[in-house]
Design a protein around this motif. Structure first.
Motif, PDB file in Angstrom:
ATOM      1  N   GLY A   1       0.958  -1.210  -0.148  1.00  0.00           N
ATOM      2  CA  GLY A   1      -0.157   0.143   0.291  1.00  0.00           C
ATOM      3  C   GLY A   1       1.013   1.073  -0.418  1.00  0.00           C
ATOM      4  N   GLY A   2       0.504   1.794  -0.418  1.00  0.00           N
ATOM      5  CA  GLY A   2       1.108   3.794  -0.013  1.00  0.00           C
ATOM      6  C   GLY A   2       0.108   5.305  -0.899  1.00  0.00           C
ATOM      7  N   LEU A   3       0.506   6.284  -0.732  1.00  0.00           N
ATOM      8  CA  LEU A   3       0.353   6.866  -1.331  1.00  0.00           C
ATOM      9  C   LEU A   3       0.523   6.932  -3.088  1.00  0.00           C
ATOM     10  N   VAL A   4      -0.403   7.386  -3.315  1.00  0.00           N
ATOM     11  CA  VAL A   4      -0.053   7.657  -5.245  1.00  0.00           C
ATOM     12  C   VAL A   4      -1.082   8.611  -5.358  1.00  0.00           C
ATOM     13  N   GLN A   5      -0.585   9.168  -7.269  1.00  0.00           N
ATOM     14  CA  GLN A   5      -1.953  10.001  -7.817  1.00  0.00           C
ATOM     15  C   GLN A   5      -2.623   8.968  -8.004  1.00  0.00           C
ATOM     16  N   PRO A   6      -4.027  10.265  -9.004  1.00  0.00           N
ATOM     17  CA  PRO A   6      -4.455   9.708  -9.268  1.00  0.00           C
ATOM     18  C   PRO A   6      -4.295   9.690 -10.735  1.00  0.00           C
ATOM     19  N   GLY A   7      -4.391   7.741 -11.914  1.00  0.00           N
ATOM     20  CA  GLY A   7      -3.770   7.869 -12.578  1.00  0.00           C
ATOM     21  C   GLY A   7      -2.806   6.530 -12.281  1.00  0.00           C
ATOM     22  N   GLY A   8      -2.089   6.444 -11.029  1.00  0.00           N
ATOM     23  CA  GLY A   8      -1.110   5.800 -11.191  1.00  0.00           C
ATOM     24  C   GLY A   8      -1.584   4.347 -11.191  1.00  0.00           C
ATOM     25  N   SER A   9      -0.506   3.551 -10.731  1.00  0.00           N
ATOM     26  CA  SER A   9      -0.586   1.908 -10.034  1.00  0.00           C
ATOM     27  C   SER A   9      -0.220   1.692  -8.864  1.00  0.00           C
ATOM     28  N   LEU A  10      -0.605   0.495  -8.535  1.00  0.00           N
ATOM     29  CA  LEU A  10       0.156  -0.233  -6.828  1.00  0.00           C
ATOM     30  C   LEU A  10      -0.018  -1.107  -7.179  1.00  0.00           C
ATOM     31  N   ARG A  11       0.806  -2.202  -6.329  1.00  0.00           N
ATOM     32  CA  ARG A  11       0.442  -4.092  -6.335  1.00  0.00           C
ATOM     33  C   ARG A  11       0.445  -4.321  -5.184  1.00  0.00           C
ATOM     34  N   LEU A  12      -0.438  -4.636  -4.389  1.00  0.00           N
ATOM     35  CA  LEU A  12      -0.735  -5.205  -2.933  1.00  0.00           C
ATOM     36  C   LEU A  12      -0.346  -6.348  -2.354  1.00  0.00           C
ATOM     37  N   SER A  13       0.452  -7.182  -2.037  1.00  0.00           N
ATOM     38  CA  SER A  13       0.734  -8.384  -2.035  1.00  0.00           C
ATOM     39  C   SER A  13      -0.134  -9.158  -0.250  1.00  0.00           C
ATOM     40  N   CYS A  14      -0.177 -10.506  -0.409  1.00  0.00           N
ATOM     41  CA  CYS A  14      -0.465 -11.108   0.504  1.00  0.00           C
ATOM     42  C   CYS A  14       0.177 -12.355   0.822  1.00  0.00           C
ATOM     43  N   ALA A  15       0.767 -12.537   1.724  1.00  0.00           N
ATOM     44  CA  ALA A  15       1.792 -13.998   1.744  1.00  0.00           C
ATOM     45  C   ALA A  15       0.866 -14.820   3.111  1.00  0.00           C
ATOM     46  N   ALA A  16       0.432 -15.856   2.547  1.00  0.00           N
ATOM     47  CA  ALA A  16      -0.348 -16.949   3.525  1.00  0.00           C
ATOM     48  C   ALA A  16       0.747 -17.733   4.200  1.00  0.00           C
ATOM     49  N   SER A  17       0.440 -17.873   5.476  1.00  0.00           N
ATOM     50  CA  SER A  17       1.148 -19.273   5.908  1.00  0.00           C
ATOM     51  C   SER A  17      -0.028 -19.870   7.328  1.00  0.00           C
ATOM     52  N   GLY A  18       0.754 -20.896   7.181  1.00  0.00           N
ATOM     53  CA  GLY A  18       0.078 -21.793   8.706  1.00  0.00           C
ATOM     54  C   GLY A  18      -0.629 -22.654   7.316  1.00  0.00           C
ATOM     55  N   SER A  19      -2.043 -23.412   8.347  1.00  0.00           N
ATOM     56  CA  SER A  19      -2.818 -24.205   7.570  1.00  0.00           C
ATOM     57  C   SER A  19      -3.038 -23.840   5.625  1.00  0.00           C
TER      58      SER A  19
END
Length: 113
Positions: free
Chosen positions: A9-27
């Motif tokens: 996550g973060g701050l981005v200007q309109p029209g910009g891009s971000l990539r979110l990641s979600c790492a899972a662990s456990g069962s």
């Protein structure tokens, strides 16, 4: 138990891009689908997108054509590529699992000039 850790996550200007990641662990064998919800200030938590272990995807209409969800089963990680971001995309984004609902702590996305 499944633990989920979001990042990107973060701050981005309109029209910009971000990539979110979600790492899972456990069962992780209990996980069929993973996805994202988001919650804007003062609003309820809303569905954004999910992807099944087989690769089937679904999106809320407001992000179709702009967001892409993907997963790397070898890394137990799901991604959300967000392009053409708009101020109304500003929210805390939460990763979740299905059919048993585990949740991450969330990552803030702010779209502002």
């Amino acid at each position: 138990q499944v633990q989920l850790v979001e990042s990107g996550g973060g701050l981005v200007q309109p029209g910009g891009s971000l990539r979110l990641s979600c790492a899972a662990s456990g069962s992780i064998s209990s996980i069929h689908a993973m996805g994202w919800y988001r919650q804007a200030p003062g609003k309820q938590r809303d569905f954004v997108a999910f992807i099944t272990s087989g690769g089937s995807t679904n999106y809320v209409d407001s992000v179709k054509g702009r967001f892409t969800i993907s997963r790397d089963n070898a890394k137990n990680t799901v991604y959300l590529q967000m392009n053409s971001l708009k101020p109304e995309d500003t929210a805390v984004y939460y990763c979740y699992t299905s059919p048993i609902n585990y949740w991450g702590r969330g990552t803030q996305v702010t779209v502002s000039s």
